[in-house]
Design a protein around this motif. Structure first.
Motif, PDB file in Angstrom:
ATOM      1  N   MET A 136     135.147  47.222 -11.463  1.00  8.19           N
ATOM      2  CA  MET A 136     135.172  48.484 -12.356  1.00  8.19           C
ATOM      3  C   MET A 136     135.774  49.559 -11.393  1.00  8.19           C
ATOM      4  O   MET A 136     135.534  49.391 -10.064  1.00  8.19           O
ATOM      5  CB  MET A 136     133.636  48.636 -12.654  1.00  8.19           C
ATOM      6  N   LEU A 137     136.191  50.601 -11.994  1.00 13.87           N
ATOM      7  CA  LEU A 137     136.681  51.630 -11.401  1.00 13.87           C
ATOM      8  C   LEU A 137     136.014  52.951 -11.679  1.00 13.87           C
ATOM      9  O   LEU A 137     135.723  52.901 -13.102  1.00 13.87           O
ATOM     10  CB  LEU A 137     138.184  51.876 -11.325  1.00 13.87           C
ATOM     11  N   THR A 138     135.551  53.818 -10.931  1.00 11.00           N
ATOM     12  CA  THR A 138     134.949  55.101 -11.342  1.00 11.00           C
ATOM     13  C   THR A 138     135.830  56.077 -12.314  1.00 11.00           C
ATOM     14  O   THR A 138     137.160  55.965 -11.937  1.00 11.00           O
ATOM     15  CB  THR A 138     134.224  55.832 -10.147  1.00 11.00           C
ATOM     16  N   PRO A 139     135.242  56.707 -13.010  1.00 13.01           N
ATOM     17  CA  PRO A 139     136.004  57.891 -13.799  1.00 13.01           C
ATOM     18  C   PRO A 139     136.476  58.992 -12.610  1.00 13.01           C
ATOM     19  O   PRO A 139     135.471  59.228 -11.878  1.00 13.01           O
ATOM     20  CB  PRO A 139     135.337  58.245 -14.728  1.00 13.01           C
ATOM     21  N   PRO A 140     137.601  59.593 -13.036  1.00  5.93           N
ATOM     22  CA  PRO A 140     138.045  60.776 -11.910  1.00  5.93           C
ATOM     23  C   PRO A 140     137.015  61.710 -11.699  1.00  5.93           C
ATOM     24  O   PRO A 140     136.985  62.362 -10.746  1.00  5.93           O
ATOM     25  CB  PRO A 140     139.353  61.175 -12.432  1.00  5.93           C
ATOM     26  N   VAL A 173     143.654  49.085 -20.870  1.00  5.61           N
ATOM     27  CA  VAL A 173     143.040  49.522 -22.179  1.00  5.61           C
ATOM     28  C   VAL A 173     142.836  51.048 -22.090  1.00  5.61           C
ATOM     29  O   VAL A 173     142.917  51.801 -23.086  1.00  5.61           O
ATOM     30  CB  VAL A 173     142.103  48.369 -22.304  1.00  5.61           C
ATOM     31  N   ILE A 174     141.988  51.602 -21.001  1.00  6.77           N
ATOM     32  CA  ILE A 174     141.246  52.702 -20.988  1.00  6.77           C
ATOM     33  C   ILE A 174     142.387  53.829 -21.022  1.00  6.77           C
ATOM     34  O   ILE A 174     141.865  54.852 -21.560  1.00  6.77           O
ATOM     35  CB  ILE A 174     140.665  52.871 -19.661  1.00  6.77           C
ATOM     36  N   THR A 175     143.519  53.678 -20.987  1.00 13.16           N
ATOM     37  CA  THR A 175     144.556  54.809 -21.127  1.00 13.16           C
ATOM     38  C   THR A 175     145.263  54.810 -22.273  1.00 13.16           C
ATOM     39  O   THR A 175     146.314  55.729 -22.578  1.00 13.16           O
ATOM     40  CB  THR A 175     145.487  54.866 -19.984  1.00 13.16           C
ATOM     41  N   ASP A 176     145.006  53.793 -23.350  1.00 16.92           N
ATOM     42  CA  ASP A 176     145.801  53.712 -24.546  1.00 16.92           C
ATOM     43  C   ASP A 176     144.480  53.775 -25.659  1.00 16.92           C
ATOM     44  O   ASP A 176     143.712  53.033 -26.024  1.00 16.92           O
ATOM     45  CB  ASP A 176     146.319  52.083 -24.915  1.00 16.92           C
ATOM     46  N   PRO A 187     136.215  49.252 -25.863  1.00 16.98           N
ATOM     47  CA  PRO A 187     137.426  48.859 -26.380  1.00 16.98           C
ATOM     48  C   PRO A 187     137.092  48.375 -27.944  1.00 16.98           C
ATOM     49  O   PRO A 187     136.018  47.810 -28.018  1.00 16.98           O
ATOM     50  CB  PRO A 187     137.712  47.694 -25.516  1.00 16.98           C
ATOM     51  N   ASN A 188     138.156  48.503 -28.581  1.00 19.35           N
ATOM     52  CA  ASN A 188     138.165  47.752 -29.963  1.00 19.35           C
ATOM     53  C   ASN A 188     138.605  46.369 -29.980  1.00 19.35           C
ATOM     54  O   ASN A 188     138.785  45.883 -28.952  1.00 19.35           O
ATOM     55  CB  ASN A 188     138.878  48.822 -30.990  1.00 19.35           C
ATOM     56  N   THR A 189     138.673  45.752 -30.983  1.00 19.33           N
ATOM     57  CA  THR A 189     139.085  44.452 -31.077  1.00 19.33           C
ATOM     58  C   THR A 189     140.364  43.953 -30.484  1.00 19.33           C
ATOM     59  O   THR A 189     140.543  43.229 -29.661  1.00 19.33           O
ATOM     60  CB  THR A 189     139.249  43.868 -32.567  1.00 19.33           C
ATOM     61  N   LYS A 190     141.334  44.949 -30.673  1.00 18.07           N
ATOM     62  CA  LYS A 190     142.531  44.642 -30.061  1.00 18.07           C
ATOM     63  C   LYS A 190     142.443  44.943 -28.420  1.00 18.07           C
ATOM     64  O   LYS A 190     143.313  44.271 -27.832  1.00 18.07           O
ATOM     65  CB  LYS A 190     143.492  45.779 -30.719  1.00 18.07           C
ATOM     66  N   GLY A 191     141.788  46.051 -28.080  1.00 19.77           N
ATOM     67  CA  GLY A 191     141.537  46.460 -26.828  1.00 19.77           C
ATOM     68  C   GLY A 191     140.941  45.069 -26.051  1.00 19.77           C
ATOM     69  O   GLY A 191     141.450  44.747 -24.907  1.00 19.77           O
TER      70      GLY A 191
END
Length: 215
Positions: A136-140, A173-176, A187-191
């Motif tokens: 995992m990466l932290t939020p900015p 995923v997180i940027t879309d 994430p949703n199902t597509k994510g």
């Protein structure tokens, strides 16, 4: 017992043993997806969750696996540590370990998160259960110092325990926004399909290594 009868008895016993051994080898690998809401499939049907999607991808590649979903929404590494012994049953062939997102969101000291994950891995290793570590990466907004300390946890543990590491669970995923639920975090199902697809090469290599040791 005559020699002929004894020979027949031996043949029957040998056949039963071989059948049992073949049946054992034919059993699917029993994997556990151990994590938080990102593993659990927050607000989604179980068939759309990451373990189910990754299982389908692996089966499509010819691997006989079953991935049990042991994700708990809201779980921290401390919560994972408290339940790892009973959430991962005896007979498990491997664990996909994904925890830490909620630690970062709550600002838990990275050193504490690292200790918890270290103990989880150590417990699984003591049971001879292979681990695929998902990072995992932290939020900015957590700041540079916190991010540097937190983001180092996963590569450091992967190196210490010689584990395969998927560096960032939400990669791609997180940027879309189209791949996320309305909360902009999950994430949703597509994510989740994107996550499962991106994780597949490493998961396939890891599963193959387990299969090799089993055979």
């Amino acid at each position: 017992m005559t020699f002929k009868a004894a020979l027949l008895h031996f043949a029957v016993m040998l056949s039963a043993t071989l059948v049992g051994a073949t049946a054992s080898l034919a059993e699917p690998l029993k994997l556990v997806g151990f994590g938080d809401s990102l593993m659990a499939g927050y607000q989604l049907p179980q068939e759309d969750a990451l373990p189910a999607q990754l299982q389908r991808n692996l089966v499509a590649k010819g691997h006989d696996v079953v991935i049990t979903n042991a994700g708990v929404s809201g779980d921290t590494t401390a919560g994972g540590l408290s339940r790892v012994d009973w959430s991962v049953p005896d007979g498990t062939d491997g664990v996909i370990l994904e925890l830490g997102a909620n630690d970062a969101l709550r600002g838990i000291p990275p050193e504490q998160t690292a200790r918890n994950l270290d103990q989880i891995i150590a417990r699984l290793k003591a049971r001879n259960i292979p681990v695929l570590l998902v990072g995992m990466l932290t939020p900015p907004n957590m700041g540079g110092d916190y991010g540097k300390r937190f983001n180092a946890i996963y590569p450091d543990l992967a190196k210490k325990y010689d584990l395969p590491l998927y560096p960032f669970v939400l990669d791609g995923v997180i940027t879309d926004r189209s791949l996320l639920l309305e909360d902009g975090m999950h994430p949703n199902t597509k994510g989740l399909a994107v996550m499962a697809e991106r994780m597949l090469p490493l998961a396939q290599s890891w599963v193959s290594s387990i299969e090799g040791k089993r055979n």
